[in-house]
Design an enzyme around this catalytic site. Sequence first.
Site, short mmCIF file in Angstrom:
data_model
loop_
_atom_site.label_atom_id
_atom_site.label_comp_id
_atom_site.label_asym_id
_atom_site.label_seq_id
_atom_site.Cartn_x
_atom_site.Cartn_y
_atom_site.Cartn_z
N GLU A 44 0.47 -0.92 0.36
CA GLU A 44 0.44 0.17 -0.01
C GLU A 44 0.81 1.18 0.18
O GLU A 44 1.69 1.32 0.83
CB GLU A 44 -0.82 -0.02 0.82
CG GLU A 44 -2.54 0.37 1.01
CD GLU A 44 -3.03 -0.70 0.34
OE1 GLU A 44 -2.98 -0.41 -1.35
OE2 GLU A 44 -3.12 -1.54 0.68
N SER A 49 -25.07 4.01 -19.67
CA SER A 49 -24.74 3.46 -18.07
C SER A 49 -26.01 2.89 -18.35
O SER A 49 -26.57 3.90 -17.63
CB SER A 49 -23.40 3.25 -17.28
OG SER A 49 -23.34 3.02 -16.20
N SER A 56 -13.43 1.72 -11.63
CA SER A 56 -12.82 2.77 -12.96
C SER A 56 -12.10 2.31 -12.98
O SER A 56 -12.12 2.02 -14.69
CB SER A 56 -12.14 4.24 -12.08
OG SER A 56 -10.99 3.67 -11.22
N ASP A 103 -4.69 -0.57 -10.86
CA ASP A 103 -5.78 -1.03 -10.50
C ASP A 103 -6.21 -1.90 -11.89
O ASP A 103 -6.70 -2.52 -12.17
CB ASP A 103 -7.17 -0.20 -10.64
CG ASP A 103 -6.43 0.52 -9.30
OD1 ASP A 103 -5.96 0.35 -8.83
OD2 ASP A 103 -7.06 1.16 -8.75
P1 ADP Z 1 -13.37 3.09 -7.38
O1 ADP Z 1 -13.24 2.97 -8.71
O2 ADP Z 1 -12.87 2.72 -6.34
O3 ADP Z 1 -14.73 2.72 -7.38
P2 ADP Z 1 -13.52 5.78 -8.37
O4 ADP Z 1 -14.14 7.19 -7.76
O5 ADP Z 1 -12.19 5.36 -8.85
O6 ADP Z 1 -14.49 4.95 -7.50
O7 ADP Z 1 -14.12 5.37 -9.71
C1 ADP Z 1 -16.20 5.46 -9.46
C2 ADP Z 1 -16.25 6.20 -10.51
O8 ADP Z 1 -16.20 5.47 -11.91
C3 ADP Z 1 -17.83 6.13 -10.61
O9 ADP Z 1 -18.21 8.39 -9.91
C4 ADP Z 1 -18.52 6.78 -12.22
O10 ADP Z 1 -17.60 8.08 -12.36
C5 ADP Z 1 -17.49 5.97 -12.96
N1 ADP Z 1 -18.27 4.31 -13.40
C6 ADP Z 1 -17.54 3.49 -12.84
N2 ADP Z 1 -18.31 2.13 -12.93
C7 ADP Z 1 -19.66 3.12 -14.54
C8 ADP Z 1 -20.05 2.47 -14.33
N3 ADP Z 1 -20.91 1.17 -14.42
N4 ADP Z 1 -20.74 3.54 -15.37
C9 ADP Z 1 -21.07 4.59 -15.28
N5 ADP Z 1 -19.78 5.19 -14.74
C10 ADP Z 1 -19.14 4.09 -13.73
MG MG Z 2 -10.99 3.45 -9.11
#
Ligand code: ADP
Ligand code: MG
Length: 388
Positions: A35, A69, A132, A176
């Site tokens: 980490e 989406s 993401s 990631d």
């Molecule tokens: P994490 O990667 O920890 O889940 P992040 O803030 O890095 O959190 O990414 C989350 C963002 O990615 C969401 O707020 C959205 O903008 C985008 N995202 C993730 N999955 C989807 C999806 N299935 N449809 C649309 N946008 C998505």
């Molecule tokens: Mg992320």
Amino acid sequence: MTDLQQATAAGFKSRFAHAPDGLWSAPGRVNLIGEHTDYNDGFVFPFAIDRRTVVALRLRSDRLIRVASSFAEDAVELSLDHLVPENLHGWSAYPLGVAWALGEFGADLTHVPGFEVFIDSDVPIGAGLSSSAAIESAVAVALNEVWGLDLDRPTLARVGQLAENRAVGAPTGIMDQSASLLGEADAAVFLDCRTLDAEIIPLGFDAAGLDLLIIDTNVSHDHATGGYADRRASCEAGAAALGVGSLRDLSEADLPRAATLLDDETFRRVRHIVTENQRVLDTVRTLRDLGPTAIGALLDTSHVSMRDDFEISVPQLDLAVVTSREAGAIGARMTGGGFGGAAIALTPRELIPAVRSAVSEAFASAGYVAPDMFVVRASDGARRDTAA
Ligand code: ADP
Ligand code: MG
């Protein structure tokens, strides 16, 4: 087809009124150990999980891109002729950013056709499981195929990272996307963040009867907060004071010298990175030599280092770790950037119910918001889900 794949195909049809050319998917990830080592050129050890983001895609005959989406009401439309980071906003910056970033890695965006995508997912969003990277990697493998680009997986990981850095504006590393693209069932990705060399290491959790429980504290973390930037700055200051390009260049033998040269806080930040890099190496070696039941102590020590030296834990994470250990987990630690998010507890399968109820009770008596808990299994990376 899985329910999620069916839902994605159905979602595509209802938004675009015809069938997709195919379905592609990519998983979220969890970091087993390593980490804050990524931006110090060090080692990380994540694996792809059995939660996926599925994209249904169809090529168009013109230059229009339409993305939709399950996550959002409206489709977003943009011509390939206007595909630059400045024009990308909100959630659609992830898929559109990947299309743009492919151009930076060799795709001829002046000639490729437009496309329609619909995206659905069972990766929890914003829980530190990298929804993401899942969306980026799923779109990347889909476009790589339909645009006939033939880019390899490590390059697609860099495409996803570039999209996230430039189109979304999040200063994240390569971990990631590497896990999401390179992961394999019951194995983790041992990634050297300096060379980007990646090696698949069998975990053997299944054979050992072990499950990895995620305990999402529901304490929200935000990489933009001062804590994260502050830790990065301490690492840079420590490396500069010790005359190395990055903390990766130090080993535990350098720590006595570091203790005499650095102030107490910077020293503890440096000690976390140096010992955490060593713990990743030790985890990989221990898995090979002794198997997964022997890695528990490394997870525990990693947590203590993040709690006391790097100071990125919060009381909810500490409680999740201590309680799950007392209830039978063989090792536990917070995972992710810290200041909230999730802990992981490596637990004999039969003890998962006991750990879950002990953690629930401990959170209730402390007056904390109830955590979300679920088991994740190491799973395959990004792939095409339907026959070509
Ligand atoms: P994490 O990667 O920890 O889940 P992040 O803030 O890095 O959190 O990414 C989350 C963002 O990615 C969401 O707020 C959205 O903008 C985008 N995202 C993730 N999955 C989807 C999806 N299935 N449809 C649309 N946008 C998505
Ligand atoms: Mg992320």
